[in-house]
Design a protein around this motif. Structure first.
Motif, PDB file in Angstrom:
ATOM      1  N   LEU A 164      21.652 -57.464 -33.856  1.00  0.00           N
ATOM      2  CA  LEU A 164      20.273 -57.426 -34.340  1.00  0.00           C
ATOM      3  C   LEU A 164      19.299 -57.613 -33.184  1.00  0.00           C
ATOM      4  N   PRO A 165      18.122 -56.997 -33.276  1.00  0.00           N
ATOM      5  CA  PRO A 165      17.106 -57.214 -32.232  1.00  0.00           C
ATOM      6  C   PRO A 165      16.553 -58.639 -32.320  1.00  0.00           C
ATOM      7  N   THR A 166      15.932 -59.070 -31.251  1.00  0.00           N
ATOM      8  CA  THR A 166      15.324 -60.396 -31.274  1.00  0.00           C
ATOM      9  C   THR A 166      14.186 -60.424 -32.292  1.00  0.00           C
ATOM     10  N   ILE A 167      14.128 -61.479 -33.063  1.00  0.00           N
ATOM     11  CA  ILE A 167      13.082 -61.603 -34.076  1.00  0.00           C
ATOM     12  C   ILE A 167      11.786 -62.131 -33.461  1.00  0.00           C
ATOM     13  N   TYR A 168      11.893 -62.744 -32.299  1.00  0.00           N
ATOM     14  CA  TYR A 168      10.712 -63.333 -31.664  1.00  0.00           C
ATOM     15  C   TYR A 168       9.621 -62.293 -31.443  1.00  0.00           C
ATOM     16  N   ASP A 169      10.000 -61.074 -31.074  1.00  0.00           N
ATOM     17  CA  ASP A 169       9.012 -60.018 -30.819  1.00  0.00           C
ATOM     18  C   ASP A 169       8.248 -59.643 -32.084  1.00  0.00           C
ATOM     19  N   CYS A 170       8.827 -59.889 -33.258  1.00  0.00           N
ATOM     20  CA  CYS A 170       8.190 -59.539 -34.532  1.00  0.00           C
ATOM     21  C   CYS A 170       7.332 -60.665 -35.090  1.00  0.00           C
ATOM     22  N   ILE A 171       7.783 -61.899 -34.950  1.00  0.00           N
ATOM     23  CA  ILE A 171       7.160 -62.993 -35.711  1.00  0.00           C
ATOM     24  C   ILE A 171       6.901 -64.237 -34.866  1.00  0.00           C
ATOM     25  N   ASP A 172       7.399 -64.294 -33.656  1.00  0.00           N
ATOM     26  CA  ASP A 172       7.359 -65.455 -32.768  1.00  0.00           C
ATOM     27  C   ASP A 172       7.405 -66.760 -33.540  1.00  0.00           C
ATOM     28  N   GLY A 173       6.494 -67.677 -33.380  1.00  0.00           N
ATOM     29  CA  GLY A 173       6.576 -68.983 -34.031  1.00  0.00           C
ATOM     30  C   GLY A 173       5.840 -69.090 -35.357  1.00  0.00           C
ATOM     31  N   THR A 174       5.403 -67.977 -35.910  1.00  0.00           N
ATOM     32  CA  THR A 174       4.576 -68.019 -37.120  1.00  0.00           C
ATOM     33  C   THR A 174       5.296 -68.648 -38.302  1.00  0.00           C
ATOM     34  N   LEU A 175       6.553 -68.301 -38.525  1.00  0.00           N
ATOM     35  CA  LEU A 175       7.300 -68.904 -39.639  1.00  0.00           C
ATOM     36  C   LEU A 175       7.490 -70.398 -39.423  1.00  0.00           C
ATOM     37  N   ASN A 176       7.780 -70.781 -38.190  1.00  0.00           N
ATOM     38  CA  ASN A 176       7.929 -72.213 -37.902  1.00  0.00           C
ATOM     39  C   ASN A 176       6.655 -72.962 -38.265  1.00  0.00           C
ATOM     40  N   GLU A 177       5.520 -72.395 -37.916  1.00  0.00           N
ATOM     41  CA  GLU A 177       4.228 -73.025 -38.211  1.00  0.00           C
ATOM     42  C   GLU A 177       3.971 -73.077 -39.721  1.00  0.00           C
ATOM     43  N   LEU A 178       4.335 -72.017 -40.427  1.00  0.00           N
ATOM     44  CA  LEU A 178       4.138 -71.970 -41.872  1.00  0.00           C
ATOM     45  C   LEU A 178       4.873 -73.119 -42.563  1.00  0.00           C
ATOM     46  N   PHE A 179       6.082 -73.427 -42.091  1.00  0.00           N
ATOM     47  CA  PHE A 179       6.873 -74.485 -42.716  1.00  0.00           C
ATOM     48  C   PHE A 179       6.582 -75.869 -42.131  1.00  0.00           C
ATOM     49  N   SER A 180       6.322 -75.958 -40.823  1.00  0.00           N
ATOM     50  CA  SER A 180       6.143 -77.283 -40.211  1.00  0.00           C
ATOM     51  C   SER A 180       4.745 -77.839 -40.438  1.00  0.00           C
ATOM     52  N   ASN A 181       3.763 -76.964 -40.643  1.00  0.00           N
ATOM     53  CA  ASN A 181       2.388 -77.401 -40.838  1.00  0.00           C
ATOM     54  C   ASN A 181       1.763 -76.577 -41.973  1.00  0.00           C
ATOM     55  N   PRO A 182       2.350 -76.669 -43.178  1.00  0.00           N
ATOM     56  CA  PRO A 182       1.892 -75.793 -44.264  1.00  0.00           C
ATOM     57  C   PRO A 182       0.499 -76.164 -44.765  1.00  0.00           C
ATOM     58  N   PRO A 183      -0.213 -75.154 -45.246  1.00  0.00           N
ATOM     59  CA  PRO A 183      -1.503 -75.438 -45.879  1.00  0.00           C
ATOM     60  C   PRO A 183      -1.258 -76.083 -47.245  1.00  0.00           C
ATOM     61  N   ALA A 184      -2.322 -76.472 -47.918  1.00  0.00           N
ATOM     62  CA  ALA A 184      -2.198 -77.046 -49.255  1.00  0.00           C
ATOM     63  C   ALA A 184      -1.496 -76.045 -50.168  1.00  0.00           C
ATOM     64  N   PRO A 185      -0.668 -76.530 -51.115  1.00  0.00           N
ATOM     65  CA  PRO A 185       0.071 -75.620 -52.006  1.00  0.00           C
ATOM     66  C   PRO A 185      -0.811 -74.608 -52.724  1.00  0.00           C
ATOM     67  N   GLU A 186      -2.020 -75.002 -53.075  1.00  0.00           N
ATOM     68  CA  GLU A 186      -2.891 -74.068 -53.787  1.00  0.00           C
ATOM     69  C   GLU A 186      -3.336 -72.889 -52.915  1.00  0.00           C
ATOM     70  N   ALA A 187      -3.118 -72.975 -51.609  1.00  0.00           N
ATOM     71  CA  ALA A 187      -3.438 -71.849 -50.726  1.00  0.00           C
ATOM     72  C   ALA A 187      -2.486 -70.672 -50.968  1.00  0.00           C
ATOM     73  N   GLN A 188      -1.291 -70.975 -51.428  1.00  0.00           N
ATOM     74  CA  GLN A 188      -0.277 -69.959 -51.687  1.00  0.00           C
ATOM     75  C   GLN A 188      -0.113 -69.008 -50.500  1.00  0.00           C
ATOM     76  N   MET A 189      -0.006 -69.576 -49.314  1.00  0.00           N
ATOM     77  CA  MET A 189       0.110 -68.817 -48.075  1.00  0.00           C
ATOM     78  C   MET A 189       1.443 -68.076 -48.020  1.00  0.00           C
ATOM     79  N   GLU A 190       1.401 -66.865 -47.488  1.00  0.00           N
ATOM     80  CA  GLU A 190       2.618 -66.102 -47.255  1.00  0.00           C
ATOM     81  C   GLU A 190       2.456 -65.286 -45.987  1.00  0.00           C
ATOM     82  N   VAL A 191       3.592 -64.965 -45.375  1.00  0.00           N
ATOM     83  CA  VAL A 191       3.636 -64.174 -44.159  1.00  0.00           C
ATOM     84  C   VAL A 191       4.486 -62.943 -44.451  1.00  0.00           C
ATOM     85  N   THR A 192       3.973 -61.764 -44.115  1.00  0.00           N
ATOM     86  CA  THR A 192       4.716 -60.528 -44.313  1.00  0.00           C
ATOM     87  C   THR A 192       4.856 -59.824 -42.966  1.00  0.00           C
TER      88      THR A 192
END
Length: 90
Positions: free
Chosen positions: A40-68
């Motif tokens: 598989l290709p490296t995923i860093y080029d596609c998403i870098d640390g964005t998923l880590n940030e989404l989970f480690s520092n999530p917004p309030a649940p009512e924000a219903q944040m998602e990354v595509t």
């Protein structure tokens, strides 16, 4: 009748407490494709640390944040609660 064939959609739960959610995405695709990580290709080029940030520092649940994003023949949507949708595009 649609000109586009039905696309395969796979739902998975990622662990929002895991330190590296990108690895969970890679492991899911390895499972879907019967591939190894070196195939598989490296995923860093596609998403870098964005998923880590989404989970480690999530917004309030009512924000219903998602990354595509696109990665290795899939369009992937990850919600802040760990729900993930993989749509095979190729």
């Amino acid at each position: 009748m649609s000109d586009q064939p039905d696309r395969e959609v796979i739902n998975r739960e990622l662990d929002p407490d895991d330190e590296n959610p990108s690895v969970q995405v890679i492991e899911a695709i390895m499972n879907f494709e019967g591939a190894t990580s070196t195939e598989l290709p490296t995923i860093y080029d596609c998403i870098d640390g964005t998923l880590n940030e989404l989970f480690s520092n999530p917004p309030a649940p009512e924000a219903q944040m998602e990354v595509t994003f696109s990665y290795h023949r899939y369009r992937i949507t990850v919600e802040q609660n760990g729900n993930a949708k993989f749509v095979k595009t190729g």
